[in-house]
Motif scaffolding. Structure first.
Motif, PDB file in Angstrom:
ATOM      1  N   GLY A 226       0.800  -1.215   0.000  1.00 43.47           N
ATOM      2  CA  GLY A 226       0.000   0.000   0.000  1.00 43.47           C
ATOM      3  C   GLY A 226       0.831   1.263   0.000  1.00 43.47           C
ATOM      4  N   GLU A 227       0.164   2.382   0.231  1.00 41.57           N
ATOM      5  CA  GLU A 227       0.809   3.690   0.295  1.00 41.57           C
ATOM      6  C   GLU A 227       0.209   4.490   1.430  1.00 41.57           C
ATOM      7  OE1 GLU A 227       0.484   5.779  -3.386  1.00 41.57           O
ATOM      8  OE2 GLU A 227       1.013   4.034  -4.609  1.00 41.57           O
ATOM      9  N   VAL A 228       0.983   5.440   1.943  1.00 43.43           N
ATOM     10  CA  VAL A 228       0.485   6.341   2.977  1.00 43.43           C
ATOM     11  C   VAL A 228       1.105   7.708   2.745  1.00 43.43           C
ATOM     12  CG1 VAL A 228       2.300   5.646   4.601  1.00 43.43           C
ATOM     13  CG2 VAL A 228       0.225   6.734   5.459  1.00 43.43           C
ATOM     14  N   GLN A 229       0.314   8.759   2.923  1.00 43.49           N
ATOM     15  CA  GLN A 229       0.799  10.117   2.727  1.00 43.49           C
ATOM     16  C   GLN A 229       0.005  11.072   3.606  1.00 43.49           C
ATOM     17  OE1 GLN A 229      -1.857  11.295  -1.206  1.00 43.49           O
ATOM     18  NE2 GLN A 229       0.244  10.651  -1.504  1.00 43.49           N
ATOM     19  N   ALA A 230       0.576  12.235   3.828  1.00 39.13           N
ATOM     20  CA  ALA A 230      -0.086  13.284   4.603  1.00 39.13           C
ATOM     21  C   ALA A 230      -0.175  14.535   3.748  1.00 39.13           C
ATOM     22  CB  ALA A 230       0.675  13.565   5.890  1.00 39.13           C
ATOM     23  N   GLN A 231      -1.239  15.297   3.919  1.00 32.51           N
ATOM     24  CA  GLN A 231      -1.418  16.515   3.145  1.00 32.51           C
ATOM     25  C   GLN A 231      -2.371  17.459   3.880  1.00 32.51           C
ATOM     26  OE1 GLN A 231      -4.467  14.022   0.251  1.00 32.51           O
ATOM     27  NE2 GLN A 231      -3.190  15.555  -0.679  1.00 32.51           N
ATOM     28  N   ASN A 232      -2.289  18.729   3.543  1.00 31.85           N
ATOM     29  CA  ASN A 232      -3.230  19.722   4.043  1.00 31.85           C
ATOM     30  C   ASN A 232      -4.299  19.941   2.975  1.00 31.85           C
ATOM     31  OD1 ASN A 232      -1.634  20.336   6.440  1.00 31.85           O
ATOM     32  ND2 ASN A 232      -0.210  21.361   5.048  1.00 31.85           N
ATOM     33  N   ILE A 233      -5.560  19.804   3.353  1.00 27.40           N
ATOM     34  CA  ILE A 233      -6.621  19.933   2.367  1.00 27.40           C
ATOM     35  C   ILE A 233      -7.891  20.459   3.035  1.00 27.40           C
ATOM     36  CG2 ILE A 233      -7.274  17.498   2.659  1.00 27.40           C
ATOM     37  CD1 ILE A 233      -8.004  17.491  -0.357  1.00 27.40           C
ATOM     38  N   ASN A 234      -8.453  21.485   2.440  1.00 31.45           N
ATOM     39  CA  ASN A 234      -9.715  22.075   2.915  1.00 31.45           C
ATOM     40  C   ASN A 234      -9.668  22.451   4.394  1.00 31.45           C
ATOM     41  OD1 ASN A 234     -10.822  21.661   0.336  1.00 31.45           O
ATOM     42  ND2 ASN A 234     -11.501  19.595   0.878  1.00 31.45           N
ATOM     43  N   GLY A 235      -8.535  23.009   4.811  1.00 27.91           N
ATOM     44  CA  GLY A 235      -8.418  23.457   6.189  1.00 27.91           C
ATOM     45  C   GLY A 235      -8.217  22.334   7.195  1.00 27.91           C
ATOM     46  N   ARG A 236      -7.983  21.136   6.714  1.00 28.37           N
ATOM     47  CA  ARG A 236      -7.758  19.996   7.607  1.00 28.37           C
ATOM     48  C   ARG A 236      -6.420  19.335   7.268  1.00 28.37           C
ATOM     49  NH1 ARG A 236     -13.592  16.800   7.100  1.00 28.37           N
ATOM     50  NH2 ARG A 236     -14.945  18.492   7.880  1.00 28.37           N
ATOM     51  N   VAL A 237      -5.915  18.564   8.229  1.00 26.84           N
ATOM     52  CA  VAL A 237      -4.730  17.743   7.994  1.00 26.84           C
ATOM     53  C   VAL A 237      -5.217  16.330   7.686  1.00 26.84           C
ATOM     54  CG1 VAL A 237      -2.630  16.776   8.977  1.00 26.84           C
ATOM     55  CG2 VAL A 237      -3.283  19.128   9.522  1.00 26.84           C
ATOM     56  N   ARG A 238      -4.846  15.818   6.521  1.00 27.35           N
ATOM     57  CA  ARG A 238      -5.357  14.521   6.059  1.00 27.35           C
ATOM     58  C   ARG A 238      -4.237  13.491   5.971  1.00 27.35           C
ATOM     59  NH1 ARG A 238      -8.785  13.821   0.547  1.00 27.35           N
ATOM     60  NH2 ARG A 238     -10.403  14.603   1.980  1.00 27.35           N
TER      61      ARG A 238
END
Length: 333
Positions: free
Chosen positions: A309-321
């Motif tokens: 699998g894969e895992v990543q983090a990002q900032n999106i729509n004012g949230r941390v995803r």
């Protein structure tokens, strides 16, 4: 001969070839020339053979000189005696080998530096709770209490002991993770909805500050349930640490990279992660602003990658995803 020096092998082969040619010439000429002429020819051939043997030795030394040079350099690299890059201005295979050794040396130097920084910082990170426990324990012996309260002083000791226990557990777990993951015989089909639901219930029992909103589909993946639980638990724990009031968890099927995959989304309403931190978040050498090492997220990444699998983090729509992708297993399988 295979265990002999390469230069000696070349020299022996070239010398044997020259002696063979000399013998053939002698046998051919012996029936066509007189004895005196043959003796003179043999003398000449012997002289030429000696010269050729010397030349073979010189050629062998010349051919193996860069290899001996590389061997000395590699020995120093093995002893962590980092030097300037190997300088061999050659376009052949030996030059390509030298370039590869230079790349290896740079990688090893970087790894050693990172490990040294990591070990020093982790040692300091472990030392802090030990010092607190020691200081407050000594205070108890001296009957000096935090806020004039025996219970408050003991509570601090217990809290720091738990923090220390968690840090040690993660270090020990990381050390044994490769062995754990290799036990593919323990892989099985599992329901991600059940795994995530159990995690939410566990976190709900120990905290009530953050509200978790979950929309979980009935989806299946193949792998080690215990280790995937650890991977998702580390992400949820990170979300809990930084969330202001809410966490959102979604699961669904997505079609990416030519196949169906299970997507697991964990979002929180905490402060956004800086761009340069996003690239380092899953690195076990990375240390966040609050002084905590990313061992948990590094473990998560290693487990997810092992499961394909894969895992990543990002900032999106004012949230941390945090986004996790795992290969989808049909329910009927």
């Amino acid at each position: 001969m295979r265990d002999k020096p390469f230069g000696l092998q070349i020299w022996v082969i070239m010398t044997a070839f020259l002696i063979f040619i000399t013998g053939i010439i002698t046998v051919v000429l012996i029936t066509y020339v007189s004895v005196d002429v043959l003796i003179n020819l043999l003398r000449l051939l012997v002289i030429l053979s000696i010269i050729n043997i010397i030349l073979a030795k010189l050629i062998a030394n010349k051919l193996t000189e860069p290899l001996r040079y590389l061997e000395k350099k590699v020995r120093k690299i093995a002893n962590k005696e980092w030097e300037e890059p190997i300088d061999l201005n050659r376009g052949d295979e030996i030059g390509k080998l030298a370039s590869s050794i230079n790349m290896m040396q740079e990688s090893l130097k970087k790894m050693e530096m990172e490990e040294e920084i990591f070990l020093q910082s982790v040692s300091h990170d472990l030392k802090t709770p030990i010092m607190v426990i020691h200081s407050y324990s000594q205070a108890l012996l001296d009957k000096m209490y935090l806020n004039d309260s025996f219970d408050d002083t003991v509570a601090v000791i217990i809290k720091e002991a738990k923090n220390l226990e968690k840090k040690v557990e993660k270090l020990l777990y990381l050390n044994s993770l490769d062995y754990i993951l290799e036990r593919k015989s323990e892989f099985k089909k599992m329901n991600i909805k059940s795994v995530v639901h159990n995690l939410i219930e566990r976190f709900f029992l120990v905290q009530n500050r953050v509200i978790i909103h979950a929309q979980l589909a009935d989806l299946h993946v193949w792998g080690n349930e215990e280790e995937l639980t650890v991977a998702l638990e580390n992400i949820l724990e990170n979300n809990m640490r930084y969330a202001q009031s809410s966490i959102w968890i979604f699961t669904r099927i997505v079609h990416e990279q030519g196949k169906e995959q299970v997507e697991i989304i964990l979002e929180n309403d905490g402060p956004p992660i800086e761009d340069e931190q996003l690239n380092q978040l899953f690195n076990h050498f990375y240390k966040g602003k609050n002084g905590k090492f990313g061992l948990g997220l590094f473990i998560t990444r290693k487990i997810i990658l092992f499961h394909g699998g894969e895992v990543q983090a990002q900032n999106i729509n004012g949230r941390v995803r945090f986004r996790v992708l795992l290969p989808y297993e049909m329910k009927s399988m």
